[in-house]
Write a protein that holds these residues in place. Sequence first.
Motif, short mmCIF file in Angstrom:
data_model
loop_
_atom_site.label_atom_id
_atom_site.label_comp_id
_atom_site.label_asym_id
_atom_site.label_seq_id
_atom_site.Cartn_x
_atom_site.Cartn_y
_atom_site.Cartn_z
N SER A 114 0.93 -1.22 0.13
CA SER A 114 0.46 -0.11 -0.10
C SER A 114 0.76 1.67 -0.03
O SER A 114 1.80 1.51 0.48
N GLU A 115 0.27 2.56 -0.64
CA GLU A 115 0.89 3.51 -0.05
C GLU A 115 1.39 3.98 1.48
O GLU A 115 0.75 3.70 2.95
N ILE A 116 2.31 4.71 1.51
CA ILE A 116 2.57 4.64 2.67
C ILE A 116 2.16 6.24 3.47
O ILE A 116 2.38 7.36 2.61
N GLN A 117 1.57 6.19 4.71
CA GLN A 117 0.53 7.36 5.11
C GLN A 117 2.16 7.99 6.61
O GLN A 117 1.76 6.97 7.41
N GLU A 118 1.55 9.03 5.92
CA GLU A 118 2.68 9.96 7.43
C GLU A 118 1.22 10.20 8.37
O GLU A 118 0.45 11.08 8.02
N ARG A 119 1.33 9.57 9.66
CA ARG A 119 0.82 10.59 10.91
C ARG A 119 1.61 11.13 11.54
O ARG A 119 2.82 11.33 11.84
N GLU A 120 0.70 11.54 13.12
CA GLU A 120 1.91 12.47 13.69
C GLU A 120 2.96 11.45 14.52
O GLU A 120 3.94 12.37 14.21
N TYR A 123 4.88 6.07 11.19
CA TYR A 123 3.72 5.68 9.22
C TYR A 123 3.23 4.56 9.65
O TYR A 123 3.42 3.52 10.08
N LYS A 124 2.13 4.49 8.43
CA LYS A 124 1.19 3.33 8.46
C LYS A 124 1.29 2.93 7.46
O LYS A 124 1.44 3.55 5.81
N PHE A 125 2.07 1.12 7.04
CA PHE A 125 1.64 1.22 5.53
C PHE A 125 0.80 -0.43 5.67
O PHE A 125 0.79 -1.59 7.03
N ARG A 163 16.00 9.53 3.99
CA ARG A 163 17.56 9.14 3.39
C ARG A 163 17.59 7.62 2.58
O ARG A 163 16.69 7.41 2.53
N ALA A 164 18.86 7.99 1.80
CA ALA A 164 19.43 7.28 0.56
C ALA A 164 19.04 5.45 1.38
O ALA A 164 18.80 4.69 -0.01
N ASP A 165 19.45 5.33 2.63
CA ASP A 165 19.72 4.43 2.77
C ASP A 165 18.91 3.77 3.26
O ASP A 165 18.23 2.27 3.96
N LYS A 166 17.44 4.42 2.88
CA LYS A 166 15.70 4.44 3.79
C LYS A 166 15.13 4.46 3.08
O LYS A 166 14.03 5.08 3.11
N ILE A 167 15.40 4.03 1.56
CA ILE A 167 14.18 4.69 0.80
C ILE A 167 13.11 3.38 1.01
O ILE A 167 13.05 1.99 0.22
N TYR A 168 11.81 3.36 1.72
CA TYR A 168 11.05 2.21 2.12
C TYR A 168 9.67 2.57 0.94
O TYR A 168 9.49 4.14 0.37
N ASN A 169 9.31 2.19 -0.07
CA ASN A 169 8.25 2.72 -0.70
C ASN A 169 6.95 0.97 -1.58
O ASN A 169 7.76 0.07 -0.51
N PHE A 170 6.12 1.38 -2.14
CA PHE A 170 5.03 0.59 -2.28
C PHE A 170 6.10 -0.66 -2.96
O PHE A 170 6.86 -1.11 -4.27
N ASP A 171 5.76 -2.26 -2.59
CA ASP A 171 6.31 -3.10 -2.61
C ASP A 171 7.86 -3.67 -2.14
O ASP A 171 8.32 -4.28 -3.13
N ASP A 172 8.53 -3.54 -1.60
CA ASP A 172 9.85 -2.81 -1.29
C ASP A 172 9.63 -4.51 0.06
O ASP A 172 8.55 -4.68 0.77
N GLU A 173 10.40 -5.29 -0.40
CA GLU A 173 10.71 -5.98 0.26
C GLU A 173 10.90 -6.11 2.16
O GLU A 173 12.11 -5.44 1.26
N ARG A 233 0.47 0.08 -10.82
CA ARG A 233 -0.05 0.37 -9.08
C ARG A 233 0.85 1.80 -8.65
O ARG A 233 1.00 2.28 -8.19
N LYS A 234 2.56 0.90 -8.91
CA LYS A 234 3.71 1.82 -7.99
C LYS A 234 3.45 3.46 -9.00
O LYS A 234 3.83 4.30 -8.40
N LYS A 235 3.57 3.15 -10.42
CA LYS A 235 3.34 4.29 -10.56
C LYS A 235 2.12 5.38 -11.41
O LYS A 235 2.30 6.67 -10.78
N ALA A 236 1.39 4.57 -10.21
CA ALA A 236 -0.22 5.43 -10.20
C ALA A 236 -0.13 6.49 -8.47
O ALA A 236 -0.43 7.10 -8.70
N ILE A 237 0.70 5.86 -7.80
CA ILE A 237 1.15 6.16 -6.68
C ILE A 237 2.28 7.14 -6.24
O ILE A 237 1.63 8.36 -5.71
N GLU A 238 3.39 7.15 -7.18
CA GLU A 238 3.51 7.49 -7.25
C GLU A 238 3.75 9.45 -8.05
O GLU A 238 3.45 10.56 -7.81
#
Length: 733
Positions: A114-120, A123-125, A163-173, A233-238
């Motif tokens: 899913s898309e990563i959602q930022e909360r107060e 982060y939720k996914f 951060r370059a070493d912490k890029i989490y996104n849709f479909d990351d394992e 789907r990833k392109k759609a989220i981006e």
Amino acid sequence: MTPRDKSLFRWDSYPLVRPVLALIIGILIGEQTQVSLAFSLGLLAAFSIAYLGLHFLLTGNQKTRFSWLQLFTLLGVFIGFGMTLVTNISPKERPLHIKNNSKTTLAYQGKIVSEIQEREKSYKFEFEVEKIRTENTWQLAEGKVLVYLKKNEFLNDTSFINRADKIYNFDDELQIKGSPIETNPPENPSSFDYQKYLKYHYIWHQDFINSYDVVLENNFENQSLENPIKIFRKKAIEFRIYCDSVLKETMPGEQSYGVASALFLGIRDGIDNDVKKAYQSAGATHVLAVSGLHVGILSWIMAFIFRFLKNHRRLKYVYLGIILSVLFGYAFLTGLSPSVLRASVMFGIIQIATTFSKRTNVYNNLAFSAFLLLTFNPYMLFEVGFQLSYLAVIGIVLIQPRMAKYYTPPNKFVKYFWELFTVSIAAQISTFPICVYYFHQFPTYFWLSGFVVIPAAVGILGLAIATVCCSVFPAIISSYLGIALSFLIYGVNFLIFWIEKLPLSVIENIRLSFAESMLIYAIMIGLLCFITLPRRVFFYPTVLLCIVFSALNLYLNHEAENQKRLVFYQIRKGFALSLQDGRRSTTLLDSASFYNENAQSYWLTGDLLSNGKTQNELINMDSVYSENPSNEIVQIRDWAGGKIITWNNKTILWWNKRLDKETKFVPKLDDIEIVWISNNPIYTLSEMATIKTNYLIFDDTNYNSRIKLLSNEAKVNKIKVRVLKNGAFEKEY
């Protein structure tokens, strides 16, 4: 009665409606009974064999004679199919599901879905599990987990994304250290069932983790391009994120940007509470949730612009291609939002049917789209958006033409507003019972807000699309468009706030049970049949339904009038006690809960309304003193350890202060119905040896270790104990 009205009541005109109704019945039965997959498959096979046997064995005359039996078996096939769809999802039918794992899970691995959602604070996914680690072994597993990644001092608010070493996104394992926990049922009576909500999204577990519990196994960009659906789907989220950034940069007002982002992209995080409340009171909340209205507007605009292509034998394919491209392109724009995809499928099927057949039936089209959607996801039936979308469209198609014919506008200008008015009325009639059941309120000026928000939605969608499209040109163009969009939304907001301030703009605190809402729909159907059909056979059933509804309403009102009930709610790091007498209620709260209206509506409002409480007084216990006047329901007095609460001839001792050694209990404290412990005032039960009580209640302000110790002592002394950390406590007298 016109021929059109006559066909309305002929089932053979709607061959797809009955199978869909049977499918819905099957889904409901499967959800309520929780039968096994083997049973539902057996039922499906039995009805299928019976139907095929009747079809091939009966002769022509026999088929006519036993057509009712063939229909019965065919409906049984779809009922069995619906039950199979639901039971197939159940974790108990999937041996690898993490819910069936009896060992302790130390870690789990899978992909972000899913898309990563930022909360107060986090982060939720959504996370799809592929394998789990138990003891020293990795094993295959399946299931979805709702993950909350906590923000902490090691990460600033944006480093998780940037951060370059912490890029989490849709479909990351990812590999995550920890053990998912099962979602819990509602802790308070009649409150929002978040467990069921997640279940309908195929989620049975949650996990709360820290950044150092996560290891990136494989980034999406480094994966091979094997799954085009995930790439799409990833392109759609981006692209959705990009469009949101364009609106944010080009629109000067934050409030206007929040509305534009919600209306255009379905991102509602930027809307402030005042705007939400105003749109809700004006009956225009549906505009802020991207769904059927927005897709319907786009479908209508495109159909109007390219209508000249529709009647040509070859160009109608171009027409249909343009319509479908726009509908599903908009779904792509919103990040393939489920609600927009659902509406795109519904309106897309309607456009396909009307393009290739002039005799198409809108009810069959709706039934076919519902069949496809429910086959893909049977739990979609329980989503409020799905229910409202189909009910609104059915209401518009069924009721609006009959309303519109009672008045002939003198010109096109008046005709436009008359049709807009009748559409709003028709949609509201078809949805108001279920809206009142879910939301407990009714906006009286919904018809007035319809004149504002529906035309404005057309303009806002057009300007938002133009703003995003022009972002590839010099920035000044999109900036001017963004300013124009802001002014348009500012004007709409001004009118919405004006409607909200009108007298009786919203009727609140309406109690309507599920049974009552279904009876209202039955009465509405009976009235429609009575008015439309020449024979008045529906008169007496409709009158009977009205009598049943009145009797049920009188019974529920009688129950509410004579109810005496107390409820200790489960409030994290706080407390709330509701003392109810008839229609009235008094709720005692700590300061944090007293000033938190959102929290109150979450765990308090639904319970009060479901029990018929129309008057509720809030009392902040942190600021109550003995000189404060008591109300008609509750009397509150000070004592050295806290407060003495008298209600319904019962005494509740709120003990929230540690007593000095010299303090003695007054004689009136000898017979206490409930001792309510807050803020750790005692160490052992011997400190209250002089008190006789029936119940000992611990709220969430106490230490767990202290609660455990005192609870064990209370059980030895045969005192009933309730720990509110485990859920609310309610009792009727």
